[in-house]
Enzyme design. Sequence first.
Site, PDB file in Angstrom:
ATOM      1  NE  ARG A  77      -3.738  -2.106   2.337  1.00 43.95           N
ATOM      2  CZ  ARG A  77      -3.845  -3.517   2.150  1.00 43.95           C
ATOM      3  NH1 ARG A  77      -2.637  -3.903   2.478  1.00 43.95           N
ATOM      4  NH2 ARG A  77      -4.589  -4.248   1.962  1.00 43.95           N
ATOM      5  CG  HIS A 102      -0.830  -5.755  -4.338  1.00 41.31           C
ATOM      6  ND1 HIS A 102       0.219  -5.555  -3.427  1.00 41.31           N
ATOM      7  CD2 HIS A 102      -1.848  -6.573  -3.789  1.00 41.31           C
ATOM      8  CE1 HIS A 102      -0.003  -6.326  -2.530  1.00 41.31           C
ATOM      9  NE2 HIS A 102      -0.973  -6.982  -2.698  1.00 41.31           N
ATOM     10  CG  HIS A 176      -0.195 -11.569  -3.977  1.00 40.39           C
ATOM     11  ND1 HIS A 176      -1.066 -12.489  -3.427  1.00 40.39           N
ATOM     12  CD2 HIS A 176      -0.405 -10.356  -3.537  1.00 40.39           C
ATOM     13  CE1 HIS A 176      -1.604 -11.693  -2.442  1.00 40.39           C
ATOM     14  NE2 HIS A 176      -1.174 -10.463  -2.620  1.00 40.39           N
ATOM     15  CG  ASP A 248      -2.685  -8.128   5.277  1.00 41.97           C
ATOM     16  OD1 ASP A 248      -1.561  -8.129   4.552  1.00 41.97           O
ATOM     17  OD2 ASP A 248      -3.630  -7.773   4.631  1.00 41.97           O
ATOM     18  CD  GLU A 314       2.026 -10.265  -0.375  1.00 37.81           C
ATOM     19  OE1 GLU A 314       1.955  -9.077  -0.919  1.00 37.81           O
ATOM     20  OE2 GLU A 314       1.227 -10.874   0.506  1.00 37.81           O
TER      21      GLU A 314
HETATM   22  C1  BGC Z   1      -2.114  -7.547   1.099  1.00 35.20           C
HETATM   23  C2  BGC Z   1      -3.570  -7.550   1.629  1.00 35.20           C
HETATM   24  C3  BGC Z   1      -4.606  -7.719   0.503  1.00 35.20           C
HETATM   25  C4  BGC Z   1      -4.136  -8.983  -0.480  1.00 35.20           C
HETATM   26  C5  BGC Z   1      -4.859  -8.907  -1.791  1.00 35.20           C
HETATM   27  C6  BGC Z   1      -1.874  -8.657   0.239  1.00 35.20           C
HETATM   28  O1  BGC Z   1      -0.558  -8.515   0.085  1.00 35.20           O
HETATM   29  O2  BGC Z   1      -1.132  -7.293   2.135  1.00 35.20           O
HETATM   30  O3  BGC Z   1      -4.051  -6.816   2.611  1.00 35.20           O
HETATM   31  O4  BGC Z   1      -5.856  -7.966   0.695  1.00 35.20           O
HETATM   32  O5  BGC Z   1      -2.634  -8.849  -0.765  1.00 35.20           O
HETATM   33  O6  BGC Z   1      -5.547 -10.247  -1.952  1.00 35.20           O
END
Ligand code: BGC
Length: 349
Positions: A77, A102, A176, A248, A314
């Site tokens: 973010r 992302h 991801h 997260d 990640e």
């Molecule tokens: C983020 C999550 C997000 C997800 C998307 C992750 O990399 O940290 O907050 O919901 O990606 O599916």
Amino acid sequence: MKEVFGKLADGTEIHRWSLENGGTRLKVLSYGGIVQSLEIPDAEGRFANVSLGFGTLEEYVAASPYFGALIGRYGNRISGGRFTLDGTAYQLSVNDGDNSLHGGSEGFDKTVWDVEPFTRGTDLGLILRHTSADGEMGFPGTLTTKVTYTLTDDGDWRIDYEATTDRATVVNLTSHVYWNLAGEGSGSVAAHELEIAASRYTPVDAGLIPTGELTEVAGGPFDFRTPKTVGADLRVAHQQLLYAKGFDHNWVLDKGVTATPRHAATLKDPVSGRTLRIATTEPGLQFYSGNFLDGTLVGSGGAIHRQGDALCLETQHHPDSPNRPDFPSTVLRPGETYRSTTVHSFTSE
Ligand code: BGC
């Protein structure tokens, strides 16, 4: 091997490449550089696909929570989708509440990559290339990106990211994959054992933006310095876990930024013995415990994915770094080359 996987609405053919080396089988799409399937054996040689994905292109295009995708230009973010660089303010595509996530609404996960296979000695793999136009998703600079997926003769999956720009910009590329080492569609990963080589993490606010603090993990639910199950502290009534509906968060790897990949994390399924080790040059690791999987998507094996059925690890620079001058820099300038490497090693123990 290359085959047609599907066609986008505009007629663009999307290919699926299948590779195998050292006991690892990888299927990659030209759409989003997506790892559609990653198969590894257990100690008895039983293969399982350990990465969540879909069976069809249509499902990836319709609504994918970044299953297996390449992420760019900026993984995780950026607060308010805004940052200032060299005195100029930039507004990015906002796609997660008020924030940019992302890379924005049409990130690298939705890009059609040019894919070229290669072999080098006993290694083989794919080179994925994409040029992102100046201003795309609000980011400055034409970004020329090259991502190399290598399968080594040990069965390691290595990712080398490279990028150059013609104007100062920010870059943070990652992958991801949603891991379930017992096999895609087999249920919860709560019993997987996880170790993260980090003494600190970056706590977040309600919008999952780092507050700027680096908080010690010692003794709390974020302490994965010695292996513990994913589920052990997942239901601890900790404000940080409430914000994210689980884990997260970005762990600050003790090794920091390194020139060569160094150990970051170990994930093990104690039942099958399948074990993943991650080494990276990056300073951070986002551990996402699949909190937003909600039983609305059917995976490639035909089973519904529910909360906690997989997890992501990640490798990255810390979230919101463009607004945090005290975090390691994500700025890339003309004449420089962005480089990042992550190695996934698989064993059965
Ligand atoms: C983020 C999550 C997000 C997800 C998307 C992750 O990399 O940290 O907050 O919901 O990606 O599916």
